[in-house]
Design a protein around this motif. Structure first.
Motif, PDB file in Angstrom:
ATOM      1  N   TRP A 392       2.654 -13.576 -17.310  1.00  0.00           N
ATOM      2  CA  TRP A 392       3.779 -13.571 -16.365  1.00  0.00           C
ATOM      3  C   TRP A 392       5.051 -13.488 -17.173  1.00  0.00           C
ATOM      4  CZ3 TRP A 392       7.922 -16.943 -15.787  1.00  0.00           C
ATOM      5  CH2 TRP A 392       8.657 -16.824 -14.603  1.00  0.00           C
ATOM      6  N   HIS A 393       5.929 -12.622 -16.768  1.00  0.00           N
ATOM      7  CA  HIS A 393       7.166 -12.466 -17.517  1.00  0.00           C
ATOM      8  C   HIS A 393       8.359 -12.303 -16.590  1.00  0.00           C
ATOM      9  CE1 HIS A 393       9.997 -11.490 -20.517  1.00  0.00           C
ATOM     10  NE2 HIS A 393       9.958 -10.181 -20.392  1.00  0.00           N
ATOM     11  N   GLU A 394       9.350 -13.123 -16.839  1.00  0.00           N
ATOM     12  CA  GLU A 394      10.595 -12.984 -16.075  1.00  0.00           C
ATOM     13  C   GLU A 394      11.520 -12.122 -16.906  1.00  0.00           C
ATOM     14  OE1 GLU A 394      12.485 -16.470 -13.797  1.00  0.00           O
ATOM     15  OE2 GLU A 394      13.966 -16.012 -15.323  1.00  0.00           O
ATOM     16  N   VAL A 401       7.327 -10.266 -13.320  1.00  0.00           N
ATOM     17  CA  VAL A 401       6.123  -9.458 -13.169  1.00  0.00           C
ATOM     18  C   VAL A 401       4.895 -10.251 -13.619  1.00  0.00           C
ATOM     19  CG1 VAL A 401       6.600  -8.371 -15.399  1.00  0.00           C
ATOM     20  CG2 VAL A 401       5.053  -7.253 -13.821  1.00  0.00           C
ATOM     21  N   LEU A 402       3.803 -10.051 -12.901  1.00  0.00           N
ATOM     22  CA  LEU A 402       2.545 -10.715 -13.222  1.00  0.00           C
ATOM     23  C   LEU A 402       1.488  -9.636 -13.419  1.00  0.00           C
ATOM     24  CD1 LEU A 402       0.956 -13.579 -13.067  1.00  0.00           C
ATOM     25  CD2 LEU A 402       0.311 -12.793 -10.808  1.00  0.00           C
ATOM     26  N   TYR A 436      10.839  -9.557  -6.819  1.00  0.00           N
ATOM     27  CA  TYR A 436      12.222  -9.117  -7.000  1.00  0.00           C
ATOM     28  C   TYR A 436      13.086  -9.845  -5.990  1.00  0.00           C
ATOM     29  CZ  TYR A 436      16.187  -5.866  -7.216  1.00  0.00           C
ATOM     30  OH  TYR A 436      17.431  -5.316  -7.332  1.00  0.00           O
ATOM     31  N   LYS A 437      14.100 -10.520  -6.498  1.00  0.00           N
ATOM     32  CA  LYS A 437      15.035 -11.239  -5.621  1.00  0.00           C
ATOM     33  C   LYS A 437      16.439 -10.704  -5.847  1.00  0.00           C
ATOM     34  CE  LYS A 437      12.535 -15.565  -5.117  1.00  0.00           C
ATOM     35  NZ  LYS A 437      12.507 -17.010  -5.306  1.00  0.00           N
ATOM     36  N   PRO A 438      16.751  -9.577  -5.229  1.00  0.00           N
ATOM     37  CA  PRO A 438      18.068  -8.989  -5.472  1.00  0.00           C
ATOM     38  C   PRO A 438      19.200  -9.907  -5.022  1.00  0.00           C
ATOM     39  CG  PRO A 438      16.929  -7.838  -3.700  1.00  0.00           C
ATOM     40  CD  PRO A 438      15.961  -8.795  -4.284  1.00  0.00           C
ATOM     41  N   TRP A 439      18.952 -10.670  -3.965  1.00  0.00           N
ATOM     42  CA  TRP A 439      19.928 -11.655  -3.499  1.00  0.00           C
ATOM     43  C   TRP A 439      19.181 -12.952  -3.296  1.00  0.00           C
ATOM     44  CZ3 TRP A 439      19.029  -7.257  -0.336  1.00  0.00           C
ATOM     45  CH2 TRP A 439      19.833  -6.160  -0.677  1.00  0.00           C
TER      46      TRP A 439
END
Lengths: 724, 229
Positions: A392-394, A401-402, A436-439
């Motif tokens: 898992w990588h932020e 992503v996992l 993905y958390k754009p906001w």
């Protein structure tokens, strides 16, 4: 004299300059600090970085700073919960009137979390709907995780005759239980005709329970309906020893904490003679269930970044029971079983840094049943090996992503008289999931999973997606959907049939409000089933242990749609907690040996659960009362023109449990009693008919009213820092 | 004329300069008064916190400590008290404000980290760590006692290993026992011996400067009174 004069004059001028700088050329900064909505922010700190002057805002958000310093400076405004504000200012000897707006700091608590399809029970997460303790203190749950899960929306009430979880129109084969990342193949005690079996788990072993009633993550596959994902505890908080006795046996367990390592162990002896001695059962035990087991566990915190867990258990059980013969209605048969089960699993989670995590898991299980079925010997064995690797990588605060892969190898063998069935499967899978958390208010989680089955020499690639919008401070809307594949049930594979994957597509929308210990959830869903296994060329036979499956293909199909409600309130009355779940489902399927597309015989269209818990402080007693209702399930009536069109009477169950908690010396004790079906309701789950249809026999739960008593004693190591 | 003028001027200047000096000095004094030392500042805010039951006053004091961390950035005790005050503040906030409590405690953790980076590890470091863990637990006791109860215990044990005479160890153990339900081995009766030990040790404590932690004296007396009821 002159000299003195000069000195004095210069001193005077020096003083005048000094005074003028501190009195006459002072800057006065008046200001007001507000939040985004215009509300004043009280006790915010306002600080000037060069002059080191500072002030606090008052309750109206106002502050006043005076400074003798002139020149370039920076105003820094900080207040907990808000983003810092920094502003350069050229300070001159004048009066300033400034206004500042603070913006709320982004905290993970405020971020949206995807909730469609999943109910969390966890101590870790703020989004959890239930805690592990809720699971054991639920009346009617019988201290079993599965019992508590059955009170959640979307789960079919089990009348006591089926082993497993039935979720949103799915049968017991369509759910999977996962422990620390690997599948627990024998999550339940071995199947006994007409008598539901408990899960093998101790509910206190888990820190987290994540129950997905659909649309689950790409990490898992091979379940058309649902996944119950369990996470075992981390290090125990203390070295302790537990002793317990109840009407099903005695047990001892303990843990030894050695810094960052811990060893846990348990041993139990099971004997249901006291329980069945008091409770009248609808089935006869000629050999009361007896058995024993041991378990061990090693947990290690590897430096600050890693957590290693290893679980091992071994158990042996035997029983002999006289049950209604599934082959011939109205007659009974003997069913004797000896079961031996071994389960081993290990997992390691390693955080390289806060943005990169590795996870690996491995499990092994072996399960053997030696059965005598009406005097005929029958042997069943299954074993499984599974491995999983994940990273898992932020990559960015808004994007992670996992990526993972898993390999499962399992084989089943069964022998009845001279009939031998066997199959080996090697299932490999890989998955990729993004978040993905754009906001802060929006999150999307697309995923893809590919699987390949060596047994049927086929593979599939499926998409999954979930997204969520935060609609208010404590409310949100989420959606989830995806495709799910599962191979045919084991009974077909054992006979050598190799049909293709069965398929389900899920769509669901969820609205959730969580505020101050109150939760409201509503979720609507639609599922379509395709490529279900179908037996052709054979007449319908309600016996689930039948042998003749005719010609098998994947021509079956079906759908399920419904709506689930959940309301929980821990707030309104002190020490009183209750939840209500209601589910409505409309589902039809044509599969296996069905002759028409109908509602399956394990489905109740309406399910209602009311769970209440009250803690009486003065008595140190927790009382829980629950009520379960399920509308009648369809049953097969050969005299009826329509297939599975008759419905059993409604099911009602009122259960009660009480636990008294006390401490004497250093020993913590819990005495508990639970009564299931307090009103002794004579529930009928359906009917079975004789071949000619002239006689019908009711299908009954294994028991009506039952009473269960027990005590648990817990000794904790004496505290190190006693009085000086 | 000349000398007279000269004399007059001289006299005037003498008077003027005297006044000026006094005036200037008084201005300077005022300035010095405003420029409190770190110790005085911290002492003032601590007094404010100790002598109030009003959550707003506690917030104000806590804001004061925050400001002190900026003004006296090189004094580690400013961070110590800023973190300490957040823990106390979290106890004062109403039960329902869980998010807010966690937010203050997040900040307290940051300030505590800063304190740790500036000082040598001591018993007081672990005592404060225990207090912060206790505050975290108190936000949602039912869900958090397992995790934070353990951290609380571990830190008190470490503190005791370094200095068994630290009264705050027993004071914190006492408060935790006091608020634990009787059925789990807590309650007034079980808590009292801890407060009694704490009181004895507090009497030996050197209270001359706030640059060493001194909190807990008044609180211990309050709890002892509660235990006697």
């Amino acid at each position: 004299m002159k000299n003195i004069f000069t000195i004095k004059t210069s001193l005077l001028f020096a003083l005048l300059i000094l005074m003028s700088s501190s009195v006459f050329s002072q800057a006065v900064i008046n200001g007001k600090v507000k939040d985004k909505k215009g509300k004043p922010v009280a006790y915010a700190s306002v600080f000037m970085k060069q002059s080191l002057e500072g002030a606090l805002t008052d309750t109206t958000g106002s502050f006043k700073l005076t400074t003798a310093y002139t020149g370039n400076d920076t105003i820094l405004i900080t207040s907990p919960g808000f983003e810092d504000v920094e502003q350069p200012i050229l300070v001159q000897a004048k009066i300033y009137n400034l206004n500042y707006t603070l913006f709320e700091a982004e905290s993970t608590l405020d971020e949206v979390t995807i909730s469609a399809g999943t109910i969390e029970a966890s101590n870790d997460r703020a989004v959890a709907v239930l805690t592990p303790l809720d699971i054991v203190t639920t009346a009617g749950g019988q201290g079993d995780i599965i019992g508590a899960i059955q009170t959640l929306p979307g789960v079919q009430r089990n009348g006591g005759d089926q082993t497993g979880l039935m979720v949103r129109g799915g049968d017991v084969n369509e759910s999977v239980v996962v422990v620390d990342g690997t599948v627990a193949q024998n999550a339940f005690f071995s199947n006994v005709p007409g008598v539901a079996q408990r899960s093998r788990f101790n509910p206190f072993s888990f820190k987290g329970t994540s129950f997905s009633s659909g649309g689950y993550t790409a990490r898992y596959g091979q379940a058309l309906s649902s996944v119950l994902d369990l996470q075992t505890n981390d290090l125990p908080e203390k070295t302790n020893l537990n002793l317990g006795a109840n009407m099903a046996g005695v047990y001892a367990s303990g843990s030894k904490l050695m810094g960052d390592n811990a060893f846990e162990y348990s041993a139990n002896y099971l004997n249901l003679a006291p329980f069945y001695g008091i409770t009248k059962t609808n089935v006869d035990f000629y050999d009361v269930p007896q058995g024993g087991g041991i378990s061990g566990r090693w947990v290690s915190k590897v430096s600050k970044e890693g957590m290693f867990k290893m679980n091992f258990s071994h158990s042996f059980n035997k029983m002999g029971i006289e049950v209604p013969n599934p082959e011939i209605a109205g007659s009974s048969m003997t069913f004797g079983m000896q079961n031996e089960n071994t389960f081993f699993n290990t997992s390691y989670k390693h955080w390289v840094n806060s943005k990169l995590r590795y996870f690996g898991a491995f499990s092994f299980s072996n399960n053997t049943d030696n059965i005598t079925w009406s005097g005929f010997p029958m042997y069943r064995n299954d074993n499984r090996l599974q491995g999983r690797l994940e990273v898992w990588h932020e990559m960015h605060r808004k994007f992670n992503v996992l990526l993972g892969t898993e390999i499962q190898r399992y084989s089943y063998t069964s022998q009845f008289d001279t009939l031998i069935g066997k199959f080996d499967e090697l299932m490999s899978a890989a998955y990729l999931e993004f978040e993905y958390k754009p906001w802060r208010r929006f999150a999307i989680k697309p995923g893809v999973r590919g699987e390949y089955s060596q047994l049927i020499a086929r593979g599939n690639v499926v998409p999954r997606v979930a997204f969520a919008f935060k609609t208010g401070e404590s409310s949100q809307v989420s959606f989830a959907g995806g495709m799910f594949y599962q191979t045919a049930p084991t009974q077909y594979l054992l006979q050598g049939y190799r049909p293709g994957f069965q398929q389900a597509v899920h769509y669901m929308a969820n609205y959730q409000v969580m505020k101050n210990d109150r939760v409201f959830r509503v979720e609507a869903y639609y599922k379509s089933y395709d490529q279900l296994v179908r037996e052709n060329g054979v007449a319908y036979n309600p016996n689930q242990y039948r042998f003749n499956y005719g010609m098998l293909d994947n021509s079956g199909s079906g759908y399920a749609q419904g709506i689930d409600f959940f309301w929980r309130d821990k707030k309104s009355i002190k020490n009183f907690d209750y939840w209500i779940s209601y589910s409505y489902i409309e589902t039809k399927r044509l599969y296996q040996n069905y002759t028409d597309k109908v509602m399956p015989d394990y489905v109740s269209p309406h399910n209602l659960n009311v769970i209440t818990k009250y803690f009486i402080m003065k008595w140190q007693t927790n009382i829980s009362v629950s009520y379960n209702y399920a509308s009648g399930r369809p049953y097969y009536n050969p005299t009826s023109e329509k297939f599975l069109a008759d419905h059993a009477p409604d099911y009602h169950n009122v259960a009660l449990s009480a636990a008294y908690l006390t401490t004497f010396k250093k020993m913590f004790a819990v005495f508990y009693i639970s009564v299931d079906n307090v009103l002794d309701q004579k529930n009928i789950l359906g009917y079975r008919y004789s071949y000619d249809g002239s006689q019908r026999y009711p299908m009954l739960p294994p028991m009506y009213r039952s009473i269960f008593l027990g005590v648990n004693l817990s000794l904790t190591q004496f505290k190190q820092e006693e009085l000086p | 004329m000349k000398p007279k003028v000269h004399e007059y001027l001289q006299k005037t200047i003498k008077v003027m300069s005297k006044t000026m000096i006094i005036a200037a000095l008084s201005v300077l004094t005022i300035n010095t008064y405003a420029q409190q030392t770190a110790e005085e500042t911290l002492k003032g805010h601590l007094q404010q916190m100790d002598t109030t039951q009003d959550v707003n006053k506690v917030m104000q004091a806590s804001g004061g400590f925050d400001l002190a961390t900026k003004k006296f950035a090189s004094e580690p005790m400013t961070y110590y008290y800023a973190a300490y005050s957040k823990a106390i503040l979290s106890y004062y906030l109403p039960e329902s404000e869980m998010k807010k409590k966690d937010m203050y405690l997040d900040q307290a953790d940051q300030q505590f980290e800063k304190y740790k980076s500036m000082t040598k590890e001591s018993d007081e470091t672990f005592v404060l760590a225990a207090l912060l863990a206790n505050a975290r637990m108190a936000v949602d006791g039912q869900k958090r006692w397992k995790e934070y109860g353990k951290i609380f215990d571990e830190n008190l044990e470490k503190a005791k290993a370094l200095n068994p005479e630290n009264p705050r160890i027993y004071y914190l153990r006492g408060t935790s026992t006091f608020w634990t339900p009787k059925m789990f081995g807590g309650g007034k009766k079980n808590a009292k011996p801890y407060f009694e030990s704490a009181k004895k040790l507090f009497e030996k404590q050197d209270n001359s400067s706030v640059l060493k932690p001194i909190w807990g004296v008044l609180q211990t007396d309050w709890y002892l009174k509660q235990c006697e009821e």
